[in-house]
Design a protein around this motif. Structure first.
Motif: not given
Length: 209
Positions: A156-166
């Protein structure tokens, strides 16, 4: 994927026990997911075989309302819908005029399409979690503690504490990458979005396993 790390972070990683790293990763992932009540986003999905060859590419939109409610609509190239009303999950294939129905239980919620709609604490208890800092973002590698899952590894990838990718890898090496855009969180979503009316004439398959 190359991951840049500062010397300080590298030193901390080298001296920190594995159990402490796992705990830190699980705690951080929980802190990101716990405040999530609703989420709406567009997505691009790419499926690769074990050698990296592209098998399928799709796009669509998803909505979720925790706990347990989820709607995943693939718009192209082939339309498909996965809807959870909190008690049952419906997989609808318009081209086949077929609906598969199964109860929303622990096994189902651990499939990729419904992972995010469950409890963050249950998620981190069911997977071994390690965290990696990646520039302005961070990623979490989740390995299932139980063999009864559809994949062997999830990232799970987050950018700026927002989910960006799985990113998911199954036992055959097949990889599914889902990237999110136009993400909105914690806004009101009409409950009717998670209701599914079985179309007249559709074949219904009830999965009791």
């Amino acid at each position: 994927m190359s991951v840049k790390k500062t010397l300080t972070a590298l030193a901390l990683t080298l001296v920190m026990p594995a159990a402490a790293l796992a705990s830190e990763g699980a705690d951080r992932l929980t802190s990101l997911l716990e405040p999530l009540e609703t989420l709406e986003a567009r997505f691009e999905q790419l499926i690769l075989d074990g050698s990296g060859e592209r098998l399928q590419q799709a796009n669509g939109q998803m909505w979720l309302s925790r706990p347990g409610k989820f709607r995943w609509e693939v718009a192209a190239p082939y339309q498909q819908e996965v809807i959870s009303d909190g008690s049952e999950v419906y997989l609808y294939d318009p081209d086949l005029e077929q609906v598969t129905v199964q109860a929303l239980d622990q096994r189902v919620t651990h499939t990729p399409a419904l992972l995010l709609s469950g409890s963050a604490r249950e998620l981190t208890e069911s997977y071994e979690v390690t965290r990696h800092q990646e520039g302005g973002g961070e990623s979490f590698r989740l390995v299932p503690r139980s063999p009864d899952t559809l994949f062997e590894e999830l990232q799970m990838t987050f950018r700026g504490e927002q989910l960006a990718a799985l990113q998911m890898i199954d036992s055959t090496g097949q990889e599914t990458v889902i990237e999110f855009s136009d993400v909105r969180t914690n806004h009101a979503i009409d409950d009717r979005r998670f209701a599914f009316q079985i179309p007249e004439g559709a074949d219904v398959i009830r999965d009791t396993h």
